[in-house]
Design a protein around this motif. Structure first.
Motif, PDB file in Angstrom:
ATOM      1  N   MET A 171      17.004  67.242  46.486  1.00 29.31           N
ATOM      2  CA  MET A 171      16.514  66.163  47.345  1.00 29.31           C
ATOM      3  C   MET A 171      17.081  64.816  46.917  1.00 29.31           C
ATOM      4  O   MET A 171      17.485  64.001  47.749  1.00 29.31           O
ATOM      5  CB  MET A 171      14.981  66.121  47.327  1.00 29.31           C
ATOM      6  N   THR A 172      17.124  64.573  45.611  1.00 27.49           N
ATOM      7  CA  THR A 172      17.675  63.310  45.105  1.00 27.49           C
ATOM      8  C   THR A 172      19.122  63.153  45.535  1.00 27.49           C
ATOM      9  O   THR A 172      19.567  62.055  45.905  1.00 27.49           O
ATOM     10  CB  THR A 172      17.582  63.256  43.572  1.00 27.49           C
ATOM     11  N   GLY A 173      19.877  64.277  45.496  1.00 25.04           N
ATOM     12  CA  GLY A 173      21.269  64.223  45.905  1.00 25.04           C
ATOM     13  C   GLY A 173      21.435  63.823  47.355  1.00 25.04           C
ATOM     14  O   GLY A 173      22.343  63.054  47.703  1.00 25.04           O
ATOM     15  N   LEU A 174      20.546  64.312  48.239  1.00 24.93           N
ATOM     16  CA  LEU A 174      20.626  63.963  49.650  1.00 24.93           C
ATOM     17  C   LEU A 174      20.262  62.494  49.879  1.00 24.93           C
ATOM     18  O   LEU A 174      20.852  61.819  50.732  1.00 24.93           O
ATOM     19  CB  LEU A 174      19.712  64.870  50.469  1.00 24.93           C
ATOM     20  N   VAL A 175      19.283  61.998  49.122  1.00 18.63           N
ATOM     21  CA  VAL A 175      18.919  60.578  49.208  1.00 18.63           C
ATOM     22  C   VAL A 175      20.119  59.714  48.836  1.00 18.63           C
ATOM     23  O   VAL A 175      20.459  58.741  49.530  1.00 18.63           O
ATOM     24  CB  VAL A 175      17.726  60.252  48.288  1.00 18.63           C
ATOM     25  N   LEU A 176      20.779  60.088  47.733  1.00 15.33           N
ATOM     26  CA  LEU A 176      21.950  59.326  47.285  1.00 15.33           C
ATOM     27  C   LEU A 176      23.078  59.415  48.305  1.00 15.33           C
ATOM     28  O   LEU A 176      23.815  58.445  48.512  1.00 15.33           O
ATOM     29  CB  LEU A 176      22.415  59.844  45.926  1.00 15.33           C
ATOM     30  N   ALA A 177      23.215  60.581  48.946  1.00 16.55           N
ATOM     31  CA  ALA A 177      24.252  60.741  49.970  1.00 16.55           C
ATOM     32  C   ALA A 177      23.995  59.803  51.148  1.00 16.55           C
ATOM     33  O   ALA A 177      24.919  59.149  51.650  1.00 16.55           O
ATOM     34  CB  ALA A 177      24.289  62.192  50.452  1.00 16.55           C
ATOM     35  N   ALA A 178      22.745  59.741  51.592  1.00 16.59           N
ATOM     36  CA  ALA A 178      22.397  58.847  52.699  1.00 16.59           C
ATOM     37  C   ALA A 178      22.639  57.388  52.320  1.00 16.59           C
ATOM     38  O   ALA A 178      23.209  56.607  53.090  1.00 16.59           O
ATOM     39  CB  ALA A 178      20.938  59.052  53.097  1.00 16.59           C
ATOM     40  N   LEU A 179      22.207  57.035  51.124  1.00 19.65           N
ATOM     41  CA  LEU A 179      22.400  55.651  50.656  1.00 19.65           C
ATOM     42  C   LEU A 179      23.876  55.316  50.540  1.00 19.65           C
ATOM     43  O   LEU A 179      24.307  54.200  50.867  1.00 19.65           O
ATOM     44  CB  LEU A 179      21.701  55.447  49.308  1.00 19.65           C
ATOM     45  N   ALA A 180      24.674  56.289  50.055  1.00 16.39           N
ATOM     46  CA  ALA A 180      26.114  56.060  49.913  1.00 16.39           C
ATOM     47  C   ALA A 180      26.763  55.827  51.274  1.00 16.39           C
ATOM     48  O   ALA A 180      27.616  54.936  51.442  1.00 16.39           O
ATOM     49  CB  ALA A 180      26.768  57.252  49.213  1.00 16.39           C
ATOM     50  N   GLY A 181      26.356  56.631  52.291  1.00 16.79           N
ATOM     51  CA  GLY A 181      26.905  56.470  53.629  1.00 16.79           C
ATOM     52  C   GLY A 181      26.549  55.125  54.233  1.00 16.79           C
ATOM     53  O   GLY A 181      27.417  54.420  54.774  1.00 16.79           O
ATOM     54  N   ILE A 182      25.260  54.751  54.145  1.00 16.34           N
ATOM     55  CA  ILE A 182      24.818  53.468  54.712  1.00 16.34           C
ATOM     56  C   ILE A 182      25.442  52.303  53.950  1.00 16.34           C
ATOM     57  O   ILE A 182      25.882  51.314  54.547  1.00 16.34           O
ATOM     58  CB  ILE A 182      23.279  53.380  54.690  1.00 16.34           C
ATOM     59  N   ALA A 183      25.524  52.414  52.608  1.00 17.15           N
ATOM     60  CA  ALA A 183      26.127  51.349  51.800  1.00 17.15           C
ATOM     61  C   ALA A 183      27.600  51.168  52.160  1.00 17.15           C
ATOM     62  O   ALA A 183      28.106  50.031  52.197  1.00 17.15           O
ATOM     63  CB  ALA A 183      25.982  51.676  50.311  1.00 17.15           C
ATOM     64  N   THR A 184      28.300  52.265  52.428  1.00 16.90           N
ATOM     65  CA  THR A 184      29.705  52.181  52.827  1.00 16.90           C
ATOM     66  C   THR A 184      29.855  51.409  54.128  1.00 16.90           C
ATOM     67  O   THR A 184      30.730  50.531  54.258  1.00 16.90           O
ATOM     68  CB  THR A 184      30.301  53.599  52.996  1.00 16.90           C
ATOM     69  N   ILE A 185      28.976  51.704  55.091  1.00 14.66           N
ATOM     70  CA  ILE A 185      29.024  51.005  56.382  1.00 14.66           C
ATOM     71  C   ILE A 185      28.770  49.510  56.193  1.00 14.66           C
ATOM     72  O   ILE A 185      29.494  48.658  56.734  1.00 14.66           O
ATOM     73  CB  ILE A 185      27.994  51.605  57.358  1.00 14.66           C
ATOM     74  N   VAL A 186      27.749  49.184  55.405  1.00 11.74           N
ATOM     75  CA  VAL A 186      27.411  47.781  55.160  1.00 11.74           C
ATOM     76  C   VAL A 186      28.565  47.058  54.480  1.00 11.74           C
ATOM     77  O   VAL A 186      28.956  45.945  54.869  1.00 11.74           O
ATOM     78  CB  VAL A 186      26.128  47.681  54.306  1.00 11.74           C
ATOM     79  N   LEU A 187      29.121  47.688  53.448  1.00  8.55           N
ATOM     80  CA  LEU A 187      30.222  47.076  52.700  1.00  8.55           C
ATOM     81  C   LEU A 187      31.409  46.796  53.608  1.00  8.55           C
ATOM     82  O   LEU A 187      31.989  45.692  53.595  1.00  8.55           O
ATOM     83  CB  LEU A 187      30.650  48.011  51.557  1.00  8.55           C
ATOM     84  N   LEU A 188      31.773  47.769  54.427  1.00 12.61           N
ATOM     85  CA  LEU A 188      32.947  47.619  55.282  1.00 12.61           C
ATOM     86  C   LEU A 188      32.731  46.600  56.393  1.00 12.61           C
ATOM     87  O   LEU A 188      33.615  45.797  56.694  1.00 12.61           O
ATOM     88  CB  LEU A 188      33.331  48.976  55.881  1.00 12.61           C
TER      89      LEU A 188
END
Length: 442
Positions: free
Chosen positions: A1-18
């Motif tokens: 579950m923690t891995g999926l949370v981090l995956a979601a955060l990584a995806g959203i963070a990538t969008i925000v950063l770009l």
């Protein structure tokens, strides 16, 4: 579950950063965010974009055609002078002291078939002209107009955001439209004419004269007020009629079946497009070539919108297929938040991060879709509105609308925060309050 949370955060963070820091187009940013999220969730490289392309295609098929038809209707309305007729008629019958309310009404009516940015461009000259005539600060009339447009943009189909959320959550369009109109009324009143009166004292700028040269050519043949208003309201009437017929006659009754058919979004907008071509084109003695040229000119401006919406659908599908959305929904349930409030909060966070109401709506819809699966039809419709209300929260420097309003009204960044940004925030908060109160009685 923690891995999926981090995956979601990584995806959203990538969008925000770009989007925010590197100024990459939202289409490419959403595509990259989907890839990062899929990789982090353990999706094999050869299937990295499978969910993304599936979601992109399904979004275009369900929402893309509606956006195109809406653009055609809006372009015909503007090019024929129909929008000006509606505006001029209402202004001519309104006392000066009631003009802020008239501006909100005009924006509410004209904004039904138009995208937010197009509505702003159309209404700014009207706002400037009325403010100069009344010798009042431009904010007094501008904020009510912007509130009307923003409420429509976030809450009322056939605007892209609500349509996307309706599709993602499998909500009833007629119910969403009816409830959206109810919720939009207090949102527009409080964040528009009421708040605008205070803001006019805080930012008492007069009209920018350089925006007063955009009035339509005199003597051009234009449609009547009744005809223009009929075309604007036709898709709304057809969609509402379908819901009423379904509840009254049922789908097996011939009348109910017919009204249900013409009230589906695609058919309602197709009918309205044909009517608009006659009322705003052939009926004004325009040739087929002229009407065809107007219709063709409506496609270019929405290309970017279509791409962003489609890419957002791809990102949402990646969330769904990787089971991240299910896990995030379970987390929201564990937090014991009311589902409607949870939907609003998710949209608020993504709106603040990306600056895009459309991206916020798409992403939030994907995250809370599992929550909506257990709701009644009425509360599913309210979930769409909760997300829509959250998607317009606190426009700031990462939102193109912030800079558009700043420049049009000749304000500083601080003054724009005190007016436009505050108006959007109040509209969003009033929206979720109205949704929560409505949920107690439906």
């Amino acid at each position: 579950m923690t891995g999926l949370v981090l995956a979601a955060l990584a995806g959203i963070a990538t969008i925000v950063l770009l989007i925010v820091w590197l100024k990459i187009h939202p289409f490419l940013s959403l595509m990259a965010g989907s890839a990062v999220m899929a990789l982090a969730a353990g999706v094999p490289l050869d299937k990295l974009f499978n969910s993304f392309t599936t979601g992109l295609g399904s979004t275009i098929s369900s929402v893309g055609l509606l956006i195109v038809l809406g653009s055609i209707i809006g372009t015909l309305l503007v090019s024929s002078g129909g929008a000006d007729v509606i505006v001029d008629t209402i202004l001519s019958k309104t006392p000066v002291q009631r003009l802020p309310w008239a501006m909100a009404l005009i924006a509410f009516i004209v904004g039904i078939p138009l995208f937010f940015e197009v509505g702003v461009v159309i209404l700014i000259p009207v706002v400037m002209f009325a403010a100069r005539r009344a010798k009042v600060p431009v904010v007094l009339f501008g904020i009510p107009a912007l509130a009307g447009l923003s409420a429509l943009h976030g809450l009322i189909p056939p605007h892209p955001g609500p349509l996307i959320a309706i599709s993602a959550l499998k909500a009833n369009l007629g119910l969403t439209l009816a409830f959206g109109l109810i919720v939009a009324i207090p949102c527009v009143i409080i964040s528009g004419p009421v708040l605008g009166r205070m803001m006019a004292r805080w930012v008492p700028h007069q009209v920018r004269e350089d925006f007063l040269g955009h009035s339509p050519a005199e003597g051009a043949r234009r449609p009547g007020f009744g005809a223009s208003l009929t075309v604007v309201l036709l898709p709304v009437v057809l969609m509402l009629a379908a819901t009423v017929a379904e509840m009254t006659f049922g789908t097996k009754n011939p009348v109910g079946a017919f009204l249900g058919f013409v009230g589906t979004p695609l058919i309602a907008l197709t009918i309205t497009t044909v009517v608009a071509m006659f009322v705003f084109g052939y009926g004004l003695k325009k040739s087929r070539k002229e009407v065809d040229k107007i219709v063709g000119s409506s496609f270019g401006p929405i290309a970017g919108i279509l791409l962003i919406v489609a890419a957002g659908g791809g990102f949402k599908q990646t969330l769904v297929d990787s089971h991240i959305a299910d896990m995030l929904a379970k987390g929201l349930l564990a937090a014991a938040l009311p589902p409607l409030l949870a939907g609003w909060l998710v949209a608020v966070v993504i709106r603040l991060a990306t600056g895009s109401a459309t991206v916020a709506t798409i992403t939030a819809s994907g995250i809370v879709a599992p929550l909506a699966a257990g709701l009644s039809p009425t509360h599913t419709a309210l979930m769409v509105l909760a997300i829509g209300a959250g998607s317009v929260f606190l426009s700031h420097v990462n939102d193109a609308g912030f800079w558009m309003v700043k420049e049009y009204f000749g304000m500083t960044v601080g003054e724009t925060f005190k007016t436009w940004s505050l108006m959007e925030t109040v509209l969003s908060v009033i929206g979720i309050i109205a949704v929560m109160l409505l949920s107690l009685v439906v």
